[in-house]
Design an enzyme around this catalytic site. Sequence first.
Site, PDB file in Angstrom:
ATOM      1  N   SER A 143      55.678 -30.354  12.265  1.00 27.94           N
ATOM      2  CA  SER A 143      56.036 -30.486  10.855  1.00 27.94           C
ATOM      3  C   SER A 143      55.871 -29.160  10.121  1.00 27.94           C
ATOM      4  CB  SER A 143      55.130 -31.539  10.204  1.00 27.94           C
ATOM      5  OG  SER A 143      55.244 -31.522   8.801  1.00 27.94           O
ATOM      6  N   TYR A 168      47.340 -35.078   7.897  1.00 28.42           N
ATOM      7  CA  TYR A 168      48.624 -35.161   8.610  1.00 28.42           C
ATOM      8  C   TYR A 168      48.984 -33.799   9.198  1.00 28.42           C
ATOM      9  CZ  TYR A 168      53.664 -35.343   9.332  1.00 28.42           C
ATOM     10  OH  TYR A 168      54.924 -35.242   9.881  1.00 28.42           O
TER      11      TYR A 168
END
Length: 341
Positions: A143, A168
């Site tokens: 990501s 995350y």
Amino acid sequence: MKILVTGAAGFIGFHVSKKLTSLGHTVVGLDNINDYYDVNLKYARLNELGIDKQAASEYNSLSKSTTIPTFSFVRMDLANSDQMAGLFNQEQFQVVCNLAAQAGVRYSLENPAAYMDSNIVGFLNVLEGCRHNHVKHLVYASSSSVYGLNKKIPFETSDSVDHPISLYAASKKSNELMAHTYSHLYGFNTTGLRFFTVYGPWGRPDMALFLFTKAILNGEPIKVFNHGHLERDFTYIDDITEGVVRIIEKDTTEREKNDQLYKLYNIGNNKSVKLLDFIEQIEKSLGMQAIKNHLPMQPGDVERTWANVDELIKDYDYKPNTPIAMGIAKFTEWYRDFYNV
């Protein structure tokens, strides 16, 4: 090739599975169909792949598609090591595309345990499956969040990513480190893809485009964080899918010869778009004005993302290029049709 796609009921996993089967590959899709967002949307995606809701609901039972001969689906949790080991041993995949993860920056503040189970334990089980079953290539989702507090623009894969600001992001950085270790120790190819704000038809309901479109159509205010002073490298889903599939299909022999088993790439539109400009395009596409509720910065968010994709161009002769106006128009057309608005 025979390919495992995890997260196949998810946004990106659905599109990648559909593309791979259209090219003649045999795909086994895996998903636990958790309730992080509306499961009916997940079942609807699987239905597009020829898996009905009843078949998709059964745990640990491999279901064949009724319309796509080369697609089958298994409902399974990545964190279950015994079941994952059994699936790898039974199916003997050549390539694994790991797109399953507990997504969402903000949700990681509320439920950190979910990120450890799926993104760390689950990813370890994927790596172990590859290791013990002679998988040639693992392609996995990372990501743009890993860049964290990085101030240098545009982001490059050579930049330091030691300062994530959400769990995350930390879990995705951990995936990259784990993949590097397994490539080094066990000699198989791993490719990490740092996705930049993916949007488009069949998207996730927790993402900005989905939330904004729904609110505007309902005449409700939209939440504009950091008073609109955010910029994102928005990347259309078809561009992401094309990049993932090119990487899956490319022969890895040269990488092995050159001792480049571990690779990382940014996949983004190579352009930073202001949030207020993004909202303006949604308004144009819908023919309606948004009611904006300006709010402060959310914990875990970053102010700006922008992908340098030179490595992707060099190695795969590929660069995402869908204009934001076109991508938003395709999404709002799908949204109106899917929800009968």
